[in-house]
Design a protein around this motif. Structure first.
Motif, PDB file in Angstrom:
ATOM      1  N   SER A  67       2.080   3.106  15.077  1.00 53.39           N
ATOM      2  CA  SER A  67       3.121   2.756  14.102  1.00 53.39           C
ATOM      3  C   SER A  67       2.604   3.030  12.708  1.00 53.39           C
ATOM      4  O   SER A  67       1.396   3.060  12.468  1.00 53.39           O
ATOM      5  N   SER A  68       3.539   3.257  11.773  1.00 50.64           N
ATOM      6  CA  SER A  68       3.134   3.628  10.416  1.00 50.64           C
ATOM      7  C   SER A  68       4.295   3.433   9.450  1.00 50.64           C
ATOM      8  O   SER A  68       5.454   3.282   9.853  1.00 50.64           O
ATOM      9  N   LEU A  96      -8.603   0.928   3.296  1.00 50.57           N
ATOM     10  CA  LEU A  96      -9.164  -0.245   3.946  1.00 50.57           C
ATOM     11  C   LEU A  96      -8.920  -0.097   5.439  1.00 50.57           C
ATOM     12  O   LEU A  96      -7.783   0.101   5.873  1.00 50.57           O
ATOM     13  N   ALA A  97      -9.990  -0.171   6.257  1.00 52.51           N
ATOM     14  CA  ALA A  97      -9.877  -0.043   7.708  1.00 52.51           C
ATOM     15  C   ALA A  97     -10.282  -1.356   8.365  1.00 52.51           C
ATOM     16  O   ALA A  97     -11.430  -1.795   8.234  1.00 52.51           O
ATOM     17  N   ILE A  98      -9.333  -1.992   9.065  1.00 50.43           N
ATOM     18  CA  ILE A  98      -9.576  -3.269   9.734  1.00 50.43           C
ATOM     19  C   ILE A  98      -9.613  -3.022  11.237  1.00 50.43           C
ATOM     20  O   ILE A  98      -8.617  -2.579  11.818  1.00 50.43           O
ATOM     21  N   LEU A 155      -5.054   0.680   9.140  1.00 53.31           N
ATOM     22  CA  LEU A 155      -5.437   1.362   7.900  1.00 53.31           C
ATOM     23  C   LEU A 155      -4.436   1.046   6.796  1.00 53.31           C
ATOM     24  O   LEU A 155      -3.225   1.176   6.977  1.00 53.31           O
ATOM     25  N   PHE A 156      -4.956   0.639   5.644  1.00 59.59           N
ATOM     26  CA  PHE A 156      -4.165   0.523   4.424  1.00 59.59           C
ATOM     27  C   PHE A 156      -4.605   1.653   3.503  1.00 59.59           C
ATOM     28  O   PHE A 156      -5.790   1.786   3.191  1.00 59.59           O
ATOM     29  N   ALA A 166       0.856  -1.186   0.000  1.00 68.23           N
ATOM     30  CA  ALA A 166       0.000   0.000   0.000  1.00 68.23           C
ATOM     31  C   ALA A 166       0.892   1.236   0.000  1.00 68.23           C
ATOM     32  O   ALA A 166       2.089   1.151   0.280  1.00 68.23           O
ATOM     33  N   ARG A 167       0.301   2.379  -0.334  1.00 69.15           N
ATOM     34  CA  ARG A 167       1.051   3.640  -0.288  1.00 69.15           C
ATOM     35  C   ARG A 167       1.292   4.095   1.145  1.00 69.15           C
ATOM     36  O   ARG A 167       2.215   4.844   1.421  1.00 69.15           O
ATOM     37  N   GLY A 168       0.451   3.635   2.032  1.00 68.37           N
ATOM     38  CA  GLY A 168       0.620   3.950   3.439  1.00 68.37           C
ATOM     39  C   GLY A 168      -0.042   2.892   4.301  1.00 68.37           C
ATOM     40  O   GLY A 168      -1.028   2.265   3.896  1.00 68.37           O
ATOM     41  N   MET A 169       0.517   2.655   5.488  1.00 72.15           N
ATOM     42  CA  MET A 169      -0.074   1.752   6.472  1.00 72.15           C
ATOM     43  C   MET A 169       0.014   2.441   7.827  1.00 72.15           C
ATOM     44  O   MET A 169       1.056   2.991   8.189  1.00 72.15           O
TER      45      MET A 169
END
Length: 306
Positions: A228-229, A288-290, A303-304, A209-212
């Motif tokens: 964390s990210s 995408l939110a898990i 978050l993805f 993904a572009r961000g996590m």
């Protein structure tokens, strides 16, 4: 730091392939919701229903390289529990080579507790052509609290390790560096007990993904904190520092607490936690939110950002 989302009521479990970056390791993201009787609801990718059903019935994450769409080389199905039942199953599909370039680099893993010991071992995995990293992983055991899978087990919260070659908590750093892997995220699968840690590992060339981002609830403070990210190719104004806080009254936190399922959005304004919408552009176009629940309480979200 705090901010607000510009919220539009537009969540769905249909994420278009066109939303994913062209260099993304993933070919698609599919969410199956589960009704109160425990049955999977229809999805736009019903050819994946048998895989989602396997994750639903077992209650744990599953990796496979069989019976998949032609554009996908592997898939991981991750069940999401709330109050001792599965409420959603997320299926992430790894992109196949298009023949004009080398196969995308990335890893799917499932780590499960074994025997009477507080250890996890590799249950399933997809490594593409990374045989060396696969071999190392097959023989590794992580104690509870040790390594990424062991930390996910201990904390019952997703965790991101970035810059794997130099990360002291990623115990397979040498193998990751040799295979050009940069970022790993571990996601807990648990209901009344811990079932597994789903681990996804990204390369710099073909990121997942572009961000996590992982956001954790702060007890009795009505806030979530970025714990964390990791970011790939997003503008300088988009990444947030660890420790950034947001009100739990903002989307998607309120949505996840209310709807108690995985959420997908194609509205970039819903992904602005802690950011000024005027300066955080251009940003991701979908997300995408898990959620992870501790009983009925929303304890954290992963978050993805695509």
């Amino acid at each position: 730091m705090s901010s607000s989302f510009h919220t539009i009521d537009h969540w769905s479990s249909n994420l278009s392939i066109s939303s994913l970056p062209s260099n993304c390791f993933l070919s698609d993201v599919v969410v199956f919701d589960v009704d109160e009787t425990g049955a999977l609801l229809p999805s736009r990718r019903n050819e994946l229903v048998s895989l989602a059903e396997l994750a639903l019935q077992s209650g744990t994450a599953v990796v496979t390289s069989e019976d998949l769409p032609l554009d996908s080389s592997a898939a991981i199905a991750i069940p999401v529990h709330c109050e001792q039942r599965v409420v959603s199953v997320v299926v992430l599909l790894a992109r196949n080579s298009d023949g004009a370039s080398e196969s995308p680099i990335g890893v799917f893993e499932v780590w499960e507790p074994i025997g009477i010991y507080d250890e996890v071992a590799l249950k399933d995995g997809y490594y593409g052509k990374m045989e060396r990293f696969h071999n190392v992983s097959s023989f590794v055991r992580f104690e509870r609290g040790s390594g990424l899978p062991g930390q996910v087990w201990q904390d019952r919260c997703s965790l991101i390790h970035d810059d794997l070659a130099n990360h002291p908590g990623f115990l397979r750093a040498a193998g990751a560096s040799a295979d050009h892997l940069r970022t790993a995220i571990g996601i807990p699968v648990a209901s009344d007990s811990f079932r597994s840690a789903a681990v996804l590992i990204s390369s710099s060339v073909t990121p997942i993904a572009r961000g996590m981002e992982v956001w954790t609830a702060l007890d009795d403070e009505g806030e979530f904190e970025l714990s964390s990210s990791a970011y790939y190719g997003l503008g300088d104004d988009y990444p947030l520092p660890s420790g950034t806080r947001c009100s739990s009254g903002l989307a998607p936190f309120t949505r996840l607490q209310k709807e108690r399922r995985v959420l997908v959005t194609d509205d970039p304004n819903e992904l602005l936690a802690g950011r000024n919408p005027d300066s955080a552009s251009p940003g991701p176009t979908s997300g995408l939110a898990i959620p992870f629940f501790d009983g009925p309480k929303l304890a954290s979200i992963t978050l993805f950002l695509f």
